[in-house]
Design an enzyme around this catalytic site. Structure first.
Site, mmCIF file in Angstrom:
data_model
loop_
_atom_site.group_PDB
_atom_site.id
_atom_site.type_symbol
_atom_site.label_atom_id
_atom_site.label_comp_id
_atom_site.label_asym_id
_atom_site.label_seq_id
_atom_site.Cartn_x
_atom_site.Cartn_y
_atom_site.Cartn_z
ATOM 1 N N LYS A 160 12.024 -7.730 -1.690
ATOM 2 C CA LYS A 160 12.552 -6.772 -2.664
ATOM 3 C C LYS A 160 14.073 -6.778 -2.722
ATOM 4 O O LYS A 160 14.734 -6.751 -1.684
ATOM 5 C CB LYS A 160 12.046 -5.380 -2.308
ATOM 6 N N CYS B 101 5.524 3.770 0.214
ATOM 7 C CA CYS B 101 5.794 3.445 -1.193
ATOM 8 C C CYS B 101 6.738 4.417 -1.897
ATOM 9 O O CYS B 101 7.321 4.078 -2.913
ATOM 10 C CB CYS B 101 4.482 3.327 -1.956
ATOM 11 N N ARG C 15 9.952 -9.247 -5.918
ATOM 12 C CA ARG C 15 9.348 -8.222 -6.792
ATOM 13 C C ARG C 15 10.349 -7.724 -7.843
ATOM 14 O O ARG C 15 11.461 -8.202 -7.922
ATOM 15 C CB ARG C 15 8.877 -7.049 -5.933
ATOM 16 N N CYS D 149 -5.439 4.089 -4.763
ATOM 17 C CA CYS D 149 -4.894 3.223 -3.719
ATOM 18 C C CYS D 149 -5.902 3.030 -2.584
ATOM 19 O O CYS D 149 -6.323 4.003 -1.931
ATOM 20 C CB CYS D 149 -3.601 3.810 -3.161
ATOM 21 N N CYS E 33 3.989 8.977 -3.656
ATOM 22 C CA CYS E 33 3.332 7.732 -4.077
ATOM 23 C C CYS E 33 1.986 8.048 -4.735
ATOM 24 O O CYS E 33 1.513 9.175 -4.676
ATOM 25 C CB CYS E 33 3.109 6.841 -2.864
ATOM 26 N N CYS F 146 0.034 7.150 3.237
ATOM 27 C CA CYS F 146 -0.117 6.319 4.438
ATOM 28 C C CYS F 146 1.270 5.814 4.827
ATOM 29 O O CYS F 146 2.235 6.019 4.088
ATOM 30 C CB CYS F 146 -1.095 5.162 4.170
ATOM 31 N N ARG G 126 0.684 -3.947 -12.972
ATOM 32 C CA ARG G 126 2.091 -3.563 -12.783
ATOM 33 C C ARG G 126 2.972 -4.515 -13.592
ATOM 34 O O ARG G 126 2.850 -5.737 -13.468
ATOM 35 C CB ARG G 126 2.435 -3.638 -11.306
ATOM 36 N N LYS H 272 5.951 -10.014 0.716
ATOM 37 C CA LYS H 272 6.716 -9.521 -0.439
ATOM 38 C C LYS H 272 8.209 -9.461 -0.121
ATOM 39 O O LYS H 272 8.600 -9.344 1.058
ATOM 40 C CB LYS H 272 6.216 -8.141 -0.842
HETATM 41 FE FE1 SRM Z 1 3.731 0.035 -2.391
HETATM 42 C C1 SRM Z 1 1.017 -1.520 -1.102
HETATM 43 C C2 SRM Z 1 1.888 1.404 -4.798
HETATM 44 C C3 SRM Z 1 6.566 0.873 -3.998
HETATM 45 C C4 SRM Z 1 5.523 -0.553 0.474
HETATM 46 N N1 SRM Z 1 1.787 -0.099 -2.888
HETATM 47 C C5 SRM Z 1 0.828 -0.817 -2.259
HETATM 48 C C6 SRM Z 1 -0.487 -0.807 -3.042
HETATM 49 C C7 SRM Z 1 -0.487 -1.986 -3.944
HETATM 50 C C8 SRM Z 1 -1.763 -0.693 -2.202
HETATM 51 C C9 SRM Z 1 -2.468 -1.955 -1.790
HETATM 52 O O1 SRM Z 1 -1.837 -2.869 -1.242
HETATM 53 O O2 SRM Z 1 -3.683 -2.008 -1.987
HETATM 54 C C10 SRM Z 1 -0.285 0.522 -3.822
HETATM 55 C C11 SRM Z 1 -1.044 0.635 -5.134
HETATM 56 C C12 SRM Z 1 -1.391 2.074 -5.403
HETATM 57 C C13 SRM Z 1 -1.904 2.323 -6.770
HETATM 58 O O3 SRM Z 1 -3.085 2.724 -6.895
HETATM 59 O O4 SRM Z 1 -1.163 2.166 -7.720
HETATM 60 C C14 SRM Z 1 1.218 0.624 -3.877
HETATM 61 N N2 SRM Z 1 4.150 0.860 -4.140
HETATM 62 C C15 SRM Z 1 3.247 1.460 -4.957
HETATM 63 C C16 SRM Z 1 3.934 2.243 -6.064
HETATM 64 C C17 SRM Z 1 3.166 2.247 -7.377
HETATM 65 C C18 SRM Z 1 4.158 3.672 -5.566
HETATM 66 C C19 SRM Z 1 4.589 4.681 -6.598
HETATM 67 O O5 SRM Z 1 3.995 5.778 -6.543
HETATM 68 O O6 SRM Z 1 5.463 4.426 -7.411
HETATM 69 C C20 SRM Z 1 5.282 1.515 -6.093
HETATM 70 C C21 SRM Z 1 5.293 0.334 -7.010
HETATM 71 C C22 SRM Z 1 6.611 -0.377 -6.960
HETATM 72 C C23 SRM Z 1 6.817 -1.443 -7.992
HETATM 73 O O7 SRM Z 1 6.920 -1.081 -9.155
HETATM 74 O O8 SRM Z 1 6.907 -2.612 -7.622
HETATM 75 C C24 SRM Z 1 5.373 1.036 -4.650
HETATM 76 N N3 SRM Z 1 5.712 0.065 -1.891
HETATM 77 C C25 SRM Z 1 6.705 0.574 -2.673
HETATM 78 C C26 SRM Z 1 7.886 0.774 -1.897
HETATM 79 C C27 SRM Z 1 9.192 1.354 -2.397
HETATM 80 C C28 SRM Z 1 10.140 0.309 -2.910
HETATM 81 O O9 SRM Z 1 9.791 -0.857 -3.007
HETATM 82 O O10 SRM Z 1 11.263 0.680 -3.230
HETATM 83 C C29 SRM Z 1 7.586 0.385 -0.597
HETATM 84 C C30 SRM Z 1 8.516 0.507 0.636
HETATM 85 C C31 SRM Z 1 9.600 -0.499 0.647
HETATM 86 C C32 SRM Z 1 9.147 -1.735 1.350
HETATM 87 O O11 SRM Z 1 8.502 -2.555 0.722
HETATM 88 O O12 SRM Z 1 9.414 -1.848 2.561
HETATM 89 C C33 SRM Z 1 6.213 -0.070 -0.609
HETATM 90 N N4 SRM Z 1 3.355 -0.923 -0.625
HETATM 91 C C34 SRM Z 1 4.200 -0.982 0.440
HETATM 92 C C35 SRM Z 1 3.512 -1.593 1.546
HETATM 93 C C36 SRM Z 1 4.081 -1.824 2.965
HETATM 94 C C37 SRM Z 1 4.745 -3.134 3.088
HETATM 95 C C38 SRM Z 1 5.223 -3.373 4.498
HETATM 96 O O13 SRM Z 1 6.245 -3.983 4.672
HETATM 97 O O14 SRM Z 1 4.571 -2.981 5.446
HETATM 98 C C39 SRM Z 1 2.202 -1.875 1.085
HETATM 99 C C40 SRM Z 1 1.055 -2.515 1.897
HETATM 100 C C41 SRM Z 1 1.224 -3.975 2.061
HETATM 101 O O15 SRM Z 1 2.063 -4.640 1.466
HETATM 102 O O16 SRM Z 1 0.432 -4.491 2.846
HETATM 103 C C42 SRM Z 1 2.134 -1.429 -0.276
HETATM 104 FE FE1 SF4 Z 2 -1.022 3.692 -1.141
HETATM 105 FE FE2 SF4 Z 2 0.156 4.091 1.172
HETATM 106 FE FE3 SF4 Z 2 1.530 3.071 -0.857
HETATM 107 FE FE4 SF4 Z 2 0.845 5.581 -0.918
HETATM 108 S S1 SF4 Z 2 2.199 4.647 0.594
HETATM 109 S S2 SF4 Z 2 0.602 4.105 -2.605
HETATM 110 S S3 SF4 Z 2 -1.101 5.575 0.090
HETATM 111 S S4 SF4 Z 2 -0.132 2.095 0.166
#
Ligand code: SRM
Ligand code: SF4
Length: 575
Positions: free
Chosen positions: A215, A482, A149, A439, A433, A478, A80, A213
């Site tokens: 944001k 995201c 981030r 993922c 997502c 899930c 990323r 993390k």
């Molecule tokens: Fe996310 C974890 C993809 C935006 C909340 N996110 C992940 C992981 C890295 C899975 C992992 O931990 O093993 C995913 C990788 C999937 C893959 O194969 O690429 C993943 N997140 C993404 C992306 C690529 C989704 C997309 O389709 O665009 C986004 C990348 C953002 C970036 O460029 O930095 C992405 N993730 C978000 C957002 C939206 C945002 O930030 O505006 C959220 C919700 C906002 C927030 O953070 O509250 C988000 N991602 C999470 C979480 C839950 C965090 C939490 O507070 O519980 C996880 C899991 C974790 O951190 O344990 C996670």
């Molecule tokens: Fe993976 Fe869940 Fe984030 Fe979708 S919402 S990219 S399934 S961690």
């Protein structure tokens, strides 16, 4: 600390120990990447590599088959990029495109936080990929991990001087909050080794970095494209007499939760005051240090800033912030948002043209007749302005002169690119997502499924006369959130293969959470559930009433005023 909700502080989590022992994020990453015996790296380094902008994954489509054949999973890495405000030059675009072909799985993903992801990079190709990214004047530092981030900001800065100023500030905050360790340069770029790590200093983070993390995003009303209320720290630009004067400050938003655990919940940020524009970086740093000092380092499920804010109260956060700043935030100023989605097509601002293209779920690839990735590559070859990755996974070909517009238009026609207008307004306002197959946390499909579900919903919309009705719809595999599903008017959150929780009632401009309407349903039930609601909306809605507002007024779901009510069982709902 007086208030303790929803847990008692306990011993530091495993991750805290890993950070403490990591020698400022080095761990044994260098050795692990040199080890030729496995395509994987040990779990300990797998946790640390996140801070360097990468995740170890495996191809889940072939996981079982490989297990049957007694092979290790098909390990690979996701990278990323850090791209504040989502701005990339055409040259940088071409590098990302090349790298995704040379080392990745041939696709590029535009993320919901305005940056690039590449999937499918093998361990042996990680270092060359990182070095190419660096040569393109980009990096992946802090794109993941317990740090600040990618900083988001409204996607079209050239529409006005205000946007340009805001983009500049996003860049400044991002740079200011970067980890200072030289680990990244040593491991990936063959930088000189720091002999004595006591020479290193992390003045903002300290050696344990953040509890989780963090944001930051900056919105420029009337657009809330960045979903400012989902950010740990959101800034809302205040413009008076066409001048940017400062920002309202919102704290404690976030989307993630865990199915079945009501102590976890999505939350909307709370506006606590106003800061002048030249103080934005100061405010960001001090909010971060509050979270560094007071965030939960025991339970990672409760470690995000939203839980710190809810536990200590927004008044306490404001008081503590003012104390650390040595000056006080002002009174919140008025603002109004109109939408959290993108506008599509050509727009002119400040003498330049900007073309917003619809990129379904941010995935660039060439399929059959539709050569989307090749098309943008051709545009990048002739484009003199910039690309802007939007917070809704779309793409703006930005800053195009009158002269250049016609050659870009020719390519748009040749490749039959779309600004989405031939799609329903529902699809234009959709996001999903990544989920499967990369993922590791996905419980159900998302990016690969939502388009076909929308095909079916479009049939319903046509019948109900709602094809041009703008409704936000989001899906995640899930409950981590995201694609920010908690803020959509219609949301699906994966529970198991083919099964989703259906949420209704987010607001069109992204300031209200939605509410669970039906649990664990498959496609047939999704369609039979939504059909009568859409027809009722078509018939009963008031003028200009958005779908999310209607379902609350009509009693399908209760309004959620705070994440603390997200799981509250409703007294009565309409079926
Ligand atoms: Fe996310 C974890 C993809 C935006 C909340 N996110 C992940 C992981 C890295 C899975 C992992 O931990 O093993 C995913 C990788 C999937 C893959 O194969 O690429 C993943 N997140 C993404 C992306 C690529 C989704 C997309 O389709 O665009 C986004 C990348 C953002 C970036 O460029 O930095 C992405 N993730 C978000 C957002 C939206 C945002 O930030 O505006 C959220 C919700 C906002 C927030 O953070 O509250 C988000 N991602 C999470 C979480 C839950 C965090 C939490 O507070 O519980 C996880 C899991 C974790 O951190 O344990 C996670
Ligand atoms: Fe993976 Fe869940 Fe984030 Fe979708 S919402 S990219 S399934 S961690």
């Amino acid at each position: 600390m007086s208030k303790k909700f929803p847990y008692e502080a306990g011993p530091p989590s495993e991750m805290e120990k890993i950070k403490a022992d990591s020698n400022y994020l080095r761990g044994s990453l260098e050795e692990s990447f040199e080890d030729p015996l496995s395509a994987a790296i040990p779990d300990y380094d797998g946790k640390l590599i996140k801070f360097h902008g990468s995740y170890m994954q495996d191809d889940r489509d072939i996981r079982l088959e490989r297990k049957k054949q007694m092979l290790e999973p098909a390990y690979q890495f996701m990278i990323r990029v850090r791209l504040p405000g989502g701005v990339a030059t055409p040259e940088q675009w071409l590098v990302m495109d090349d790298l995704s072909n040379q080392y990745g799985n041939g696709t590029l993903k535009l993320t919901t936080r305005q940056t690039f992801q590449m999937h499918g990079i093998l361990k042996w190709n990680m270092k060359p990929t990182m070095q190419h990214i660096h040569r393109a004047l980009l990096d992946t530092i802090a794109a993941c991990g317990d740090v600040n981030r990618n900083v988001m900001c409204g996607a079209n800065p050239y529409q006005s001087d205000v946007h340009a100023e805001v983009q500049d500030l996003a860049q400044k905050v991002s740079e200011h909050l970067l980890p200072r360790t030289k680990a990244y340069h040593e491991i990936w770029l063959d930088g000189d080794k720091v002999i004595d790590s006591r020479e290193e200093d992390e003045p903002i983070y300290g050696e344990l970095y953040l509890p989780r993390k963090f944001k930051i995003g900056i919105a420029v009303p009337p657009s809330n494209d960045i979903d400012v209320f989902s950010q740990d720290l959101g800034f809302i630009a205040i413009v008076e007499n066409n001048q940017l004067v400062g920002f309202n400050v919102a704290v404690g938003g976030g989307m993630g939760s865990t199915h079945g655990d009501t102590t976890t919940y999505p939350q909307v940020g709370k506006v606590i005051g106003f800061c002048p524009k030249d103080k934005l970086v100061d405010v960001a740093e001090n909010v971060i240090t509050i979270q560094r000092d007071y965030g939960n380092r025991s339970s990672r499920k409760h470690a995000r800033f939203k839980y710190t804010v809810d536990r200590l109260g927004k008044e306490w956060i404001l008081q503590e912030l003012n104390r650390r700043l040595g000056w006080e935030l002002g009174v919140t100023r008025d603002f109004e948002f109109e939408r959290n989605g993108d506008r599509y097509g050509w727009e002119k601002g400040d003498g330049k043209w900007h073309l917003t293209l619809f990129i379904q779920n941010g995935r660039l690839l060439d399929t059959g007749e539709y050569k989307l990735k090749a098309a943008i590559r051709e545009i990048a070859k002739i484009h003199r302005g910039e690309f802007r990755l939007t917070p809704n996974q779309n793409l703006i070909v930005s800053n195009v002169t009158d002269k250049e517009k016609s050659s870009i238009e020719k390519l748009v026609k040749k490749f039959r690119l779309t600004d989405g207008q031939e799609n329903s307004a529902l699809r234009r306002n959709s996001m999903a997502c990544v989920a499967l197959p990369t993922c590791g946390l996905a419980m159900a499909e998302s990016e690969r499924y939502l388009p076909s579900l929308i095909d079916k919903l479009e049939t319903l919309l046509d019948e109900a006369g709602l094809r041009e009705e703008e409704i936000t719809i989001r899906m995640t595999g899930c409950p981590n959130g995201c694609a920010r599903p908690g803020l959509a008017e219609i949301a699906f959150v994966g529970k198991a293969p083919g099964k989703y929780n259906l949420y209704l009632g987010g607001s069109f401009h992204g300031d209200r959470l939605n509410k669970l309407y039906k649990e664990n349903i498959g496609e047939k039930e999704i369609l039979s559930t939504l059909s009568p609601i859409l027809f009722a909306y078509a018939k009963e809605r008031k003028e200009k009433e958005h779908f999310g507002d209607y379902v609350i007024r009509a009693g399908y779901v209760e309004e959620v005023k705070s994440g603390l009510d997200f799981h509250r069982v409703p007294s009565e709902v309409r079926n």
